[in-house]
Each structure stands twice: as structure tokens, then as C-alpha cells.
Design a protein around this motif. Sequence first.
Motif, PDB file in Angstrom:
ATOM      1  N   ALA A  79      16.713  31.003   8.995  1.00 34.54           N
ATOM      2  CA  ALA A  79      16.844  30.637   7.575  1.00 34.54           C
ATOM      3  C   ALA A  79      15.619  29.868   7.072  1.00 34.54           C
ATOM      4  CB  ALA A  79      18.111  29.798   7.364  1.00 34.54           C
ATOM      5  N   LEU A  80      14.551  29.879   7.863  1.00 32.07           N
ATOM      6  CA  LEU A  80      13.352  29.116   7.508  1.00 32.07           C
ATOM      7  C   LEU A  80      12.500  29.910   6.528  1.00 32.07           C
ATOM      8  CD1 LEU A  80      12.063  26.398   8.313  1.00 32.07           C
ATOM      9  CD2 LEU A  80      10.819  27.635  10.100  1.00 32.07           C
ATOM     10  N   ASP A  81      11.969  29.219   5.503  1.00 35.62           N
ATOM     11  CA  ASP A  81      11.088  29.880   4.544  1.00 35.62           C
ATOM     12  C   ASP A  81      10.019  28.888   4.099  1.00 35.62           C
ATOM     13  OD1 ASP A  81      12.304  28.192   2.618  1.00 35.62           O
ATOM     14  OD2 ASP A  81      13.771  29.727   2.081  1.00 35.62           O
ATOM     15  N   ASP A  82       9.108  29.352   3.230  1.00 35.30           N
ATOM     16  CA  ASP A  82       7.986  28.518   2.799  1.00 35.30           C
ATOM     17  C   ASP A  82       8.457  27.249   2.105  1.00 35.30           C
ATOM     18  OD1 ASP A  82       6.132  30.311   3.809  1.00 35.30           O
ATOM     19  OD2 ASP A  82       5.927  31.404   1.918  1.00 35.30           O
ATOM     20  N   ARG A  83       9.497  27.354   1.291  1.00 32.55           N
ATOM     21  CA  ARG A  83       9.985  26.182   0.551  1.00 32.55           C
ATOM     22  C   ARG A  83      10.487  25.103   1.502  1.00 32.55           C
ATOM     23  NH1 ARG A  83      15.077  24.481  -1.751  1.00 32.55           N
ATOM     24  NH2 ARG A  83      16.094  26.292  -0.813  1.00 32.55           N
ATOM     25  N   LYS A  84      11.260  25.500   2.511  1.00 32.00           N
ATOM     26  CA  LYS A  84      11.792  24.519   3.459  1.00 32.00           C
ATOM     27  C   LYS A  84      10.680  23.909   4.304  1.00 32.00           C
ATOM     28  CE  LYS A  84      16.364  26.755   3.854  1.00 32.00           C
ATOM     29  NZ  LYS A  84      16.106  28.057   3.212  1.00 32.00           N
ATOM     30  N   LEU A  85       9.709  24.716   4.694  1.00 31.17           N
ATOM     31  CA  LEU A  85       8.588  24.198   5.479  1.00 31.17           C
ATOM     32  C   LEU A  85       7.786  23.165   4.680  1.00 31.17           C
ATOM     33  CD1 LEU A  85       7.299  27.424   7.244  1.00 31.17           C
ATOM     34  CD2 LEU A  85       8.142  25.368   8.384  1.00 31.17           C
ATOM     35  N   ALA A  86       7.491  23.475   3.417  1.00 37.16           N
ATOM     36  CA  ALA A  86       6.743  22.529   2.578  1.00 37.16           C
ATOM     37  C   ALA A  86       7.523  21.236   2.398  1.00 37.16           C
ATOM     38  CB  ALA A  86       6.435  23.173   1.225  1.00 37.16           C
ATOM     39  N   TRP A  87       8.841  21.354   2.220  1.00 36.52           N
ATOM     40  CA  TRP A  87       9.691  20.176   2.069  1.00 36.52           C
ATOM     41  C   TRP A  87       9.686  19.325   3.333  1.00 36.52           C
ATOM     42  CZ3 TRP A  87      14.231  18.911   4.694  1.00 36.52           C
ATOM     43  CH2 TRP A  87      14.958  17.841   4.162  1.00 36.52           C
ATOM     44  N   ARG A  95       9.135  34.665  16.639  1.00 34.82           N
ATOM     45  CA  ARG A  95       7.700  34.841  16.864  1.00 34.82           C
ATOM     46  C   ARG A  95       6.950  35.090  15.555  1.00 34.82           C
ATOM     47  NH1 ARG A  95       3.771  37.741  16.543  1.00 34.82           N
ATOM     48  NH2 ARG A  95       5.022  39.378  15.562  1.00 34.82           N
ATOM     49  N   ALA A  96       7.570  35.871  14.662  1.00 37.56           N
ATOM     50  CA  ALA A  96       6.922  36.203  13.397  1.00 37.56           C
ATOM     51  C   ALA A  96       6.728  34.982  12.500  1.00 37.56           C
ATOM     52  CB  ALA A  96       7.754  37.257  12.671  1.00 37.56           C
ATOM     53  N   LEU A  97       7.449  33.892  12.776  1.00 38.58           N
ATOM     54  CA  LEU A  97       7.354  32.682  11.953  1.00 38.58           C
ATOM     55  C   LEU A  97       6.205  31.770  12.359  1.00 38.58           C
ATOM     56  CD1 LEU A  97      11.109  31.629  11.853  1.00 38.58           C
ATOM     57  CD2 LEU A  97       9.744  32.299   9.874  1.00 38.58           C
ATOM     58  N   ILE A  98       5.679  31.917  13.566  1.00 38.45           N
ATOM     59  CA  ILE A  98       4.804  30.889  14.118  1.00 38.45           C
ATOM     60  C   ILE A  98       3.535  30.702  13.290  1.00 38.45           C
ATOM     61  CG2 ILE A  98       3.343  30.333  16.109  1.00 38.45           C
ATOM     62  CD1 ILE A  98       5.604  31.188  17.912  1.00 38.45           C
ATOM     63  N   GLY A  99       2.922  31.785  12.839  1.00 37.51           N
ATOM     64  CA  GLY A  99       1.732  31.650  12.010  1.00 37.51           C
ATOM     65  C   GLY A  99       2.022  30.877  10.736  1.00 37.51           C
ATOM     66  N   LYS A 100       3.141  31.178  10.098  1.00 33.08           N
ATOM     67  CA  LYS A 100       3.538  30.482   8.877  1.00 33.08           C
ATOM     68  C   LYS A 100       3.796  28.995   9.142  1.00 33.08           C
ATOM     69  CE  LYS A 100       6.324  32.696   6.194  1.00 33.08           C
ATOM     70  NZ  LYS A 100       7.517  33.323   5.558  1.00 33.08           N
ATOM     71  N   VAL A 101       4.449  28.695  10.268  1.00 31.21           N
ATOM     72  CA  VAL A 101       4.734  27.299  10.612  1.00 31.21           C
ATOM     73  C   VAL A 101       3.443  26.536  10.874  1.00 31.21           C
ATOM     74  CG1 VAL A 101       5.797  25.817  12.355  1.00 31.21           C
ATOM     75  CG2 VAL A 101       7.042  27.804  11.495  1.00 31.21           C
ATOM     76  N   ARG A 102       2.521  27.149  11.609  1.00 29.37           N
ATOM     77  CA  ARG A 102       1.255  26.479  11.927  1.00 29.37           C
ATOM     78  C   ARG A 102       0.458  26.171  10.662  1.00 29.37           C
ATOM     79  NH1 ARG A 102      -1.870  29.725  16.498  1.00 29.37           N
ATOM     80  NH2 ARG A 102      -3.204  27.884  16.355  1.00 29.37           N
ATOM     81  N   ALA A 103       0.559  27.041   9.655  1.00 28.02           N
ATOM     82  CA  ALA A 103      -0.204  26.853   8.414  1.00 28.02           C
ATOM     83  C   ALA A 103       0.471  25.885   7.450  1.00 28.02           C
ATOM     84  CB  ALA A 103      -0.411  28.206   7.733  1.00 28.02           C
ATOM     85  N   PHE A 125       6.293  29.717  29.659  1.00 24.20           N
ATOM     86  CA  PHE A 125       5.491  28.614  29.129  1.00 24.20           C
ATOM     87  C   PHE A 125       4.117  29.129  28.695  1.00 24.20           C
ATOM     88  CE2 PHE A 125       2.602  24.988  29.747  1.00 24.20           C
ATOM     89  CZ  PHE A 125       3.235  24.001  29.018  1.00 24.20           C
ATOM     90  N   GLU A 126       3.481  29.924  29.527  1.00 21.85           N
ATOM     91  CA  GLU A 126       2.153  30.450  29.211  1.00 21.85           C
ATOM     92  C   GLU A 126       2.201  31.385  28.004  1.00 21.85           C
ATOM     93  OE1 GLU A 126      -0.916  29.830  30.470  1.00 21.85           O
ATOM     94  OE2 GLU A 126      -0.001  28.189  31.611  1.00 21.85           O
ATOM     95  N   LEU A 127       3.245  32.183  27.901  1.00 21.09           N
ATOM     96  CA  LEU A 127       3.353  33.089  26.760  1.00 21.09           C
ATOM     97  C   LEU A 127       3.450  32.315  25.451  1.00 21.09           C
ATOM     98  CD1 LEU A 127       5.305  36.352  26.487  1.00 21.09           C
ATOM     99  CD2 LEU A 127       5.684  34.619  24.739  1.00 21.09           C
ATOM    100  N   LEU A 128       4.236  31.247  25.448  1.00 17.65           N
ATOM    101  CA  LEU A 128       4.368  30.452  24.225  1.00 17.65           C
ATOM    102  C   LEU A 128       3.056  29.739  23.894  1.00 17.65           C
ATOM    103  CD1 LEU A 128       7.984  28.981  24.530  1.00 17.65           C
ATOM    104  CD2 LEU A 128       7.199  31.011  23.304  1.00 17.65           C
ATOM    105  N   LEU A 129       2.330  29.300  24.916  1.00 14.91           N
ATOM    106  CA  LEU A 129       0.999  28.733  24.663  1.00 14.91           C
ATOM    107  C   LEU A 129       0.093  29.763  23.990  1.00 14.91           C
ATOM    108  CD1 LEU A 129       0.226  26.687  27.910  1.00 14.91           C
ATOM    109  CD2 LEU A 129       0.417  25.762  25.594  1.00 14.91           C
ATOM    110  N   ASP A 130       0.134  30.991  24.465  1.00 16.14           N
ATOM    111  CA  ASP A 130      -0.684  32.053  23.877  1.00 16.14           C
ATOM    112  C   ASP A 130      -0.318  32.318  22.419  1.00 16.14           C
ATOM    113  OD1 ASP A 130      -2.020  32.362  26.265  1.00 16.14           O
ATOM    114  OD2 ASP A 130      -0.875  34.115  26.913  1.00 16.14           O
ATOM    115  N   LEU A 131       0.938  32.031  22.061  1.00 13.39           N
ATOM    116  CA  LEU A 131       1.371  32.212  20.673  1.00 13.39           C
ATOM    117  C   LEU A 131       0.960  31.047  19.774  1.00 13.39           C
ATOM    118  CD1 LEU A 131       4.980  33.673  21.115  1.00 13.39           C
ATOM    119  CD2 LEU A 131       2.890  34.899  20.491  1.00 13.39           C
ATOM    120  N   GLY A 132       0.427  29.982  20.370  1.00  6.81           N
ATOM    121  CA  GLY A 132      -0.032  28.843  19.580  1.00  6.81           C
ATOM    122  C   GLY A 132       0.833  27.608  19.664  1.00  6.81           C
ATOM    123  N   VAL A 133       1.857  27.622  20.514  1.00 10.54           N
ATOM    124  CA  VAL A 133       2.709  26.446  20.673  1.00 10.54           C
ATOM    125  C   VAL A 133       1.959  25.387  21.476  1.00 10.54           C
ATOM    126  CG1 VAL A 133       4.895  25.581  21.579  1.00 10.54           C
ATOM    127  CG2 VAL A 133       4.775  27.891  20.602  1.00 10.54           C
TER     128      VAL A 133
END
Length: 361
Positions: A98-106, A143-151, A174-182
Motif C-alpha cells: 500500500a506504499l506510494d509516493d504520498r506516504k513516502l514523502a509524508w 523489489r519494484a519499490l526499492i528505487g522509489k524508496v531510495r529516492a 543477504f547478498e542479494l538484498l545488498l545488490d538491490l541497494g539495501v
Amino acid sequence: MRLRDPKENLQLFLTRRCQLRCRYCGLRKGRADMGLKTALLGADYLLRSRKENLVLEYYGGEPLLAFDVMAETTAHACRRAVRLGKEISFYTATNGLALDDRKLAWMAENRFFMELSMDGGRETHNSQRVGPGRGRDSFEAVRALIGKVRASGVDWGVLMTCHPSNACRLEADFELLLDLGVRSFDLNYAFAAEWTFPAQDAYFKGMLAAARRRREDIAGGKIRIGNLWPVAEPAVINGQLTVDTDGTIRHFNEWMFEAVPAGRASPLGFGNVHDKSDINDVYLGRFHSAYGILRMYEGAPRTRRLILNNIAAGYRFKRFFTSLRGWVDAGCAGRFALPPATPEWRLAGAAGPSPSSIMLE
């Protein structure tokens, strides 16, 4: 003399609704939501703490399904904290659906630390975190959210829950999640699952391998592993408090085993936020936590055994993470010895202690 244990954080259990049906989650799903009045009283309950720096945490179910209550409660808590001269920050764990840009900014504006529930790679994650509908790939949705969360600018990390059946994959996950930017991890182990010594050792060996490979970044703070600072184990009896959807104040981990449905009193008897209970009157150490949880299951020997197993495993996890922290700080030099399989208790079997032999530190 009354014992005092002033709390600095509190969990609000906003809803029992959730889009997922995770195999290791014991929560009874349903449509029970926390009303706004109850949530505001929960925030006030925390703000009465003698502590000056406080954390209000939002859980579920999926807490973002109750976002309007979360937002109003956060605004109320911020206003009250200013009047009281206290500092307050916020935390939530979310499956991300249920995460979106509005909730992230808030969240970025309101001093949140947000953790995405993500258990590893696709195979590991989807084996435990079952999505809605047949064939739904819950891993890909997060996984599709990670770029949006990082930004977004929000302070964030991953809540990674390891089940004994997946312990052998810990290093690879653990290594896979690191590769995703976690870069921030809380590495939970699943409660209400039997942690045999081989499963524990598989977890330890995976974590050791990851720590050796990533030692410099962990020691330098570029990778955060929350289990290391501080080592809060056994987690199943950690002494934290939660407010249920109806306002009942409970031990945080009561819901892991779901012995006491919403609306019934906790065996630990902390009252209800509608009664204007005082958080400063609560003392909840490991002994009291273990007593309360075990008391719920006097007629359920299998569940009691799982709880005792989780307590015993938690002490071994505590020794492991305490030693690992020193080993990382020392440059991972020398051989690392796994904690003994039978520390302060005599075991009734390979999986965990007998009810009469468990000792709480």
C-alpha cells in the motif's frame, strides 16, 4: 519499593487487516481496526513516560491500510511532544503493497524509520510471504519499490525474517538484498517455529560469512545490522509493550502465538489506554514476559515447548551476536567459535529446554 522500568517506545497495533498470509505469522487476520480515539490515547500513554526521547511504532496486520489513523495520530503526538518538551520519532514495518509516493514523502517529513518486510531473494521471500491470489509474486511487488524508496529521502531498511527452513540461504539472501541497494537490516528469526541446533548453526554460519565479506562496511557503519547494536535477545521475551486494536495494553509478543484474542485481558494485566493507565507504573523484565506468555498456554504443551525453544534459542542468538560484534570490530581476525549448544540449561532434547530447566538471565 515498586520496580520501575520507564519505557521509551510503544507499538500501536493499528489493524488486523493484511494483504498477505505469511506462513510464520500467527496473527488472526480480520477486519478489526484501531479507532482514532484509541490511537490518540495510545500516543498520550507513551508521552506520559518519564523518558525524554520517545519512539511511537505502528504495526499490524499491514499498518498502511490504516494510514489515515496513522497520520492523525502522528500529528497529535508531534503537537503533544512539543508542549511537553519531549522528542518523538516514529517507526513502521510494512509489506509495501500500500506504499506510494504520498506516504513516502509524508514519512520523510515526519521523522520515520520505515522497514520493508523482505525476507531475501524471490525463492525465500515467496516461500513464506504468500501474496493475495494464486501466482502473485510478493517479492517482485516489494523489489519494484526499492528505487522509489531510495529516492524518497525517508530513512529506511529491511526487516528480514528467517525461517529455519531457509536458514541455509541466509548469506545468499543477504547478498542479494545488498545488490538491490539495501543497507540497513534487522535480521529476525521466525517465532513459533522450532529452531533446532542445526538450523541455528546454519543461520550463524551464513551470518558469519556475510560479516567476513562485508566487515569493513559493517564496522564503518555503511551497512547497518540492527541485531549487533544493541543485542536485544531473547527477542520473544523482550519486554516491549503494544496497544491492541481495542486499547488493551499487552506484552508485544503476545500476538505471535495468539492466545488472547482482542477484547480479553492480558494475563499480565496492564490495563487499557481508555483507563488512563500510567506507562511509568509498568515493569516488564524477561522473567515477567516469559511468565505471562507461558501462562497463556498452560493447556497447550506443544505451544509451550515452542516458546521455550524460542527462549533458549534466543539466548544462543544473544551470545552469537555479542561475539560477532566484537569479532567485526577486531577485523574478523582469528577463528570464530559458535556459542555452545547447551549453555545455562540442561536440554530435554535436541530442540529446546524442559520447562523446569530454563534459566533467565
